[in-house]
Design a protein around this motif. Structure first.
Motif, PDB file in Angstrom:
ATOM      1  N   ALA A   1       0.841  -1.213   0.000  1.00  0.00           N
ATOM      2  CA  ALA A   1       0.000   0.000   0.000  1.00  0.00           C
ATOM      3  C   ALA A   1       0.865   1.247   0.000  1.00  0.00           C
ATOM      4  O   ALA A   1       0.694   2.142   0.831  1.00  0.00           O
ATOM      5  CB  ALA A   1      -0.941  -0.013   1.196  1.00  0.00           C
TER       6      ALA A   1
ATOM      7  N   GLY B   1       0.372   1.305  -5.145  1.00  0.00           N
ATOM      8  CA  GLY B   1      -0.696   0.360  -4.795  1.00  0.00           C
ATOM      9  C   GLY B   1      -1.974   1.078  -4.393  1.00  0.00           C
ATOM     10  O   GLY B   1      -3.077   0.683  -4.794  1.00  0.00           O
TER      11      GLY B   1
ATOM     12  N   GLY C   1       1.207   3.407   3.199  1.00  0.00           N
ATOM     13  CA  GLY C   1       1.681   4.653   2.583  1.00  0.00           C
ATOM     14  C   GLY C   1       3.067   4.525   1.970  1.00  0.00           C
ATOM     15  O   GLY C   1       3.481   5.362   1.186  1.00  0.00           O
TER      16      GLY C   1
ATOM     17  N   CYS D   1       1.873  -9.684   5.752  1.00  0.00           N
ATOM     18  CA  CYS D   1       2.893  -9.784   4.714  1.00  0.00           C
ATOM     19  C   CYS D   1       2.505 -10.829   3.675  1.00  0.00           C
ATOM     20  O   CYS D   1       1.965 -11.875   4.037  1.00  0.00           O
ATOM     21  CB  CYS D   1       4.160 -10.247   5.419  1.00  0.00           C
TER      22      CYS D   1
ATOM     23  N   THR E   1       2.952  -4.148  -5.980  1.00  0.00           N
ATOM     24  CA  THR E   1       3.573  -2.808  -5.936  1.00  0.00           C
ATOM     25  C   THR E   1       4.375  -2.724  -4.642  1.00  0.00           C
ATOM     26  O   THR E   1       4.085  -1.908  -3.772  1.00  0.00           O
ATOM     27  CB  THR E   1       2.490  -1.707  -5.973  1.00  0.00           C
TER      28      THR E   1
ATOM     29  N   GLY F   1       4.876   0.451 -10.166  1.00  0.00           N
ATOM     30  CA  GLY F   1       5.686   1.226  -9.220  1.00  0.00           C
ATOM     31  C   GLY F   1       7.156   0.848  -9.275  1.00  0.00           C
ATOM     32  O   GLY F   1       7.653   0.287 -10.250  1.00  0.00           O
TER      33      GLY F   1
ATOM     34  N   MET G   1      14.104   7.405  -9.798  1.00  0.00           N
ATOM     35  CA  MET G   1      13.692   8.783 -10.091  1.00  0.00           C
ATOM     36  C   MET G   1      13.861   9.695  -8.916  1.00  0.00           C
ATOM     37  O   MET G   1      13.802  10.908  -9.049  1.00  0.00           O
ATOM     38  CB  MET G   1      12.243   8.815 -10.559  1.00  0.00           C
TER      39      MET G   1
ATOM     40  N   MET H   1       4.463   7.029  -9.893  1.00  0.00           N
ATOM     41  CA  MET H   1       3.845   6.054  -8.989  1.00  0.00           C
ATOM     42  C   MET H   1       2.326   6.086  -9.153  1.00  0.00           C
ATOM     43  O   MET H   1       1.677   5.047  -9.252  1.00  0.00           O
ATOM     44  CB  MET H   1       4.228   6.351  -7.533  1.00  0.00           C
TER      45      MET H   1
HETATM   46  C1  LIG Z   1      14.204   5.284   2.109  1.00  0.00           C
HETATM   47  C2  LIG Z   1      13.661   5.736   0.774  1.00  0.00           C
HETATM   48  C3  LIG Z   1      14.412   5.548  -0.356  1.00  0.00           C
HETATM   49  C4  LIG Z   1      13.894   5.935  -1.588  1.00  0.00           C
HETATM   50  N1  LIG Z   1      14.680   5.685  -2.630  1.00  0.00           N
HETATM   51  C5  LIG Z   1      14.224   5.948  -3.846  1.00  0.00           C
HETATM   52  C6  LIG Z   1      14.989   5.603  -4.943  1.00  0.00           C
HETATM   53  O1  LIG Z   1      16.084   5.091  -4.822  1.00  0.00           O
HETATM   54  N2  LIG Z   1      14.493   5.820  -6.158  1.00  0.00           N
HETATM   55  C7  LIG Z   1      13.259   6.349  -6.324  1.00  0.00           C
HETATM   56  O2  LIG Z   1      12.866   6.515  -7.439  1.00  0.00           O
HETATM   57  N3  LIG Z   1      12.521   6.733  -5.282  1.00  0.00           N
HETATM   58  C8  LIG Z   1      12.958   6.538  -4.047  1.00  0.00           C
HETATM   59  N4  LIG Z   1      12.219   6.896  -2.989  1.00  0.00           N
HETATM   60  C9  LIG Z   1      11.035   7.702  -3.247  1.00  0.00           C
HETATM   61  C10 LIG Z   1       9.718   7.025  -3.178  1.00  0.00           C
HETATM   62  O3  LIG Z   1       9.528   6.587  -1.862  1.00  0.00           O
HETATM   63  C11 LIG Z   1       9.521   5.825  -4.079  1.00  0.00           C
HETATM   64  O4  LIG Z   1       9.801   6.127  -5.401  1.00  0.00           O
HETATM   65  C12 LIG Z   1       8.032   5.413  -3.986  1.00  0.00           C
HETATM   66  O5  LIG Z   1       7.655   5.384  -2.638  1.00  0.00           O
HETATM   67  C13 LIG Z   1       7.810   4.076  -4.572  1.00  0.00           C
HETATM   68  O6  LIG Z   1       6.425   3.821  -4.523  1.00  0.00           O
HETATM   69  P1  LIG Z   1       5.872   2.348  -4.583  1.00  0.00           P
HETATM   70  O7  LIG Z   1       4.412   2.469  -4.366  1.00  0.00           O
HETATM   71  O8  LIG Z   1       6.377   1.680  -5.802  1.00  0.00           O
HETATM   72  O9  LIG Z   1       6.566   1.594  -3.379  1.00  0.00           O
HETATM   73  P2  LIG Z   1       6.680   1.949  -1.825  1.00  0.00           P
HETATM   74  O10 LIG Z   1       6.283   3.333  -1.514  1.00  0.00           O
HETATM   75  O11 LIG Z   1       8.037   1.496  -1.407  1.00  0.00           O
HETATM   76  O12 LIG Z   1       5.573   1.001  -1.187  1.00  0.00           O
HETATM   77  C14 LIG Z   1       5.696  -0.392  -1.180  1.00  0.00           C
HETATM   78  C15 LIG Z   1       4.837  -0.928  -0.056  1.00  0.00           C
HETATM   79  O13 LIG Z   1       4.785  -2.333  -0.177  1.00  0.00           O
HETATM   80  C16 LIG Z   1       4.892  -2.914   1.102  1.00  0.00           C
HETATM   81  N5  LIG Z   1       5.396  -4.279   0.909  1.00  0.00           N
HETATM   82  C17 LIG Z   1       6.595  -4.643   0.420  1.00  0.00           C
HETATM   83  N6  LIG Z   1       6.678  -5.995   0.356  1.00  0.00           N
HETATM   84  C18 LIG Z   1       5.522  -6.479   0.826  1.00  0.00           C
HETATM   85  C19 LIG Z   1       5.021  -7.795   1.017  1.00  0.00           C
HETATM   86  N7  LIG Z   1       5.738  -8.878   0.717  1.00  0.00           N
HETATM   87  N8  LIG Z   1       3.776  -7.939   1.535  1.00  0.00           N
HETATM   88  C20 LIG Z   1       3.030  -6.851   1.833  1.00  0.00           C
HETATM   89  N9  LIG Z   1       3.471  -5.572   1.684  1.00  0.00           N
HETATM   90  C21 LIG Z   1       4.695  -5.401   1.178  1.00  0.00           C
HETATM   91  C22 LIG Z   1       5.846  -1.997   1.855  1.00  0.00           C
HETATM   92  O14 LIG Z   1       5.699  -2.120   3.263  1.00  0.00           O
HETATM   93  C23 LIG Z   1       5.410  -0.628   1.325  1.00  0.00           C
HETATM   94  O15 LIG Z   1       4.406  -0.031   2.130  1.00  0.00           O
HETATM   95  C24 LIG Z   1      12.662   6.535  -1.719  1.00  0.00           C
HETATM   96  C25 LIG Z   1      11.928   6.732  -0.569  1.00  0.00           C
HETATM   97  C26 LIG Z   1      12.410   6.343   0.657  1.00  0.00           C
HETATM   98  C27 LIG Z   1      11.572   6.573   1.897  1.00  0.00           C
END
Ligand SMILES: Cc1cc2nc3c(=O)[nH]c(=O)nc-3n(C[C@H](O)[C@H](O)[C@H](O)COP(=O)(O)OP(=O)(O)OC[C@H]3O[C@@H](n4cnc5c(N)ncnc54)[C@H](O)[C@@H]3O)c2cc1C
Length: 328
Positions: A82, A86, A112, A178, A231, A285, A297, A304
């Motif tokens: 989420a 997601g 989040g 998870c 995601t 994502g 990025m 996203m």
């Molecule tokens: C520490 C940090 C580093 C970042 N680094 C980058 C970077 O290098 N490049 C970039 O482009 N942006 C980065 N960002 C910016 C941004 O946070 C991300 O691009 C963006 O949050 C990605 O969105 P997402 O929805 O794909 O994944 P996320 O925001 O990461 O969300 C994924 C979610 O999935 C959950 N999850 C994971 N595995 C499982 C599972 N097996 N079962 C259930 N839930 C699960 C996690 O708990 C999380 O809540 C970073 C942010 C932070 C806080």
């Protein structure tokens, strides 16, 4: 990728329990409630909470949770993770299809993902156009800076999105839970007898998942669903979970690994690459960057939300196709 026509068809759940939300069924004020104005200034003299027995609290929580576990054991779509992607997918699905059962599985207690702050723990959230269309749809205000827009606090975006998603009656968020494996079926692909289609997820309390190394016999739970949207991001303890599992089960040759930061190429690549990776599993994502070897990025979030929109579209297309095949 569309499922091959010869694939085994996993039946789509026949149970349809959801109807359009009836706002009248949600009381905003009970008959015996006081208003805040009626309580104001009387905290010492005329104030006490209504009585309760502790077991009533337990039953109020557990009855609903176990009913939800029962209801969503057969889901139509499961979203793993989420984060901003997601939740955006969930929002689009909730708006488009009140008839579907959608479960969101989030490993963290707090949904989040990485979208509570902008880069380097700053507050403002940047989205490049045309992702402002998502903010407008959601009703989140922004400052227009020409080619990009700025929301005053990332938490305003995430809390608004989360609040809207949680209000859909056909979406259930299971947080602190998870996904620790995928349910698979043989895809029946004559060209590749080892090919699988994804037919659900294997879940566990996150705290249990984190202790498989030092405790034994902690079996998981399951959710069957014909379509999974993964995601899980690229970072954190479970980052890129589903695509890593596809590699370890031999369904993907390898991960190409996220490349260096290039905002201009990275965001287009994530949206364009959002797709069904194996039958039944759509990836969006930052998880995608690990498969495709696309650039990171950094703190700009338009890709996203639009990847979430595209994942929702792909999920509905695959779901409807699967349903049509089942009834053919
Ligand atoms: C520490 C940090 C580093 C970042 N680094 C980058 C970077 O290098 N490049 C970039 O482009 N942006 C980065 N960002 C910016 C941004 O946070 C991300 O691009 C963006 O949050 C990605 O969105 P997402 O929805 O794909 O994944 P996320 O925001 O990461 O969300 C994924 C979610 O999935 C959950 N999850 C994971 N595995 C499982 C599972 N097996 N079962 C259930 N839930 C699960 C996690 O708990 C999380 O809540 C970073 C942010 C932070 C806080």
């Amino acid at each position: 990728m569309s499922p091959p026509s010869a694939m085994t068809i996993e039946p789509v759940s026949p149970v349809r329990t959801f109807q359009k939300p009836n706002v009248n069924s949600i009381p905003l004020r009970s008959a015996n409630s006081k208003t805040l104005d009626e309580m104001a200034g009387k905290w010492e003299t005329d104030f006490t909470f209504a009585p309760i027995r502790e077991s009533q609290v337990s039953r109020a929580m557990t009855r609903r949770y176990f009913k939800d576990l029962d209801t969503y054991a057969e889901s139509d779509i499961v979203i793993v993770g989420a984060g901003s992607c997601g939740l955006s997918a969930a929002y689009m699905l909730g708006k488009a299809r009140p008839d579907l059962k959608i479960a969101i599985i989030e490993a963290s207690v707090s949904p989040g993902g990485g979208a509570w702050l902008g880069g380097q723990l700053f507050s403002a959230m940047v989205m490049r156009k045309p992702a402002d269309a998502f903010l407008t749809d959601l009703g989140v205000e922004f400052e227009d800076e020409g080619d990009f827009v700025v929301v005053k606090h990332a938490a305003l975006f995430t809390s608004t999105l989360l609040s809207k998603v949680l209000q859909f009656p056909n979406i259930k968020l299971f947080n602190a839970t998870c996904v620790e494996d995928l349910i698979t079926r043989n895809a029946g692909d004559p060209a590749d007898p080892t090919a699988v289609q994804i037919a659900g997820v294997v879940t566990n309390w996150t705290l249990v998942t984190m202790h498989h190394d030092d405790q034994s016999c902690m079996d998981p739970n399951t959710i069957n669903a014909p379509i999974i949207i993964s995601t899980t991001g690229h970072d954190g303890p479970f980052g890129a979970f589903c695509v890593k599992r596809l590699v370890s089960m031999g369904q993907l040759e390898k991960l190409n690994g996220m490349r260096g930061l290039d905002m201009n190429t990275a965001e287009d690549a994530i949206v364009k690459g959002t797709r069904e990776i194996v039958p039944g599993l759509i990836v969006g994502g930052m998880e995608l960057s690990e498969i495709d070897g696309s650039n990171r990025m950094g703190p700009t979030f338009g890709a996203m939300v639009l990847s979430g929109c595209k994942a929702a579209e792909a999920a509905l297309e695959a779901f409807d196709q699967r349903k049509a095949e089942c009834s053919a």
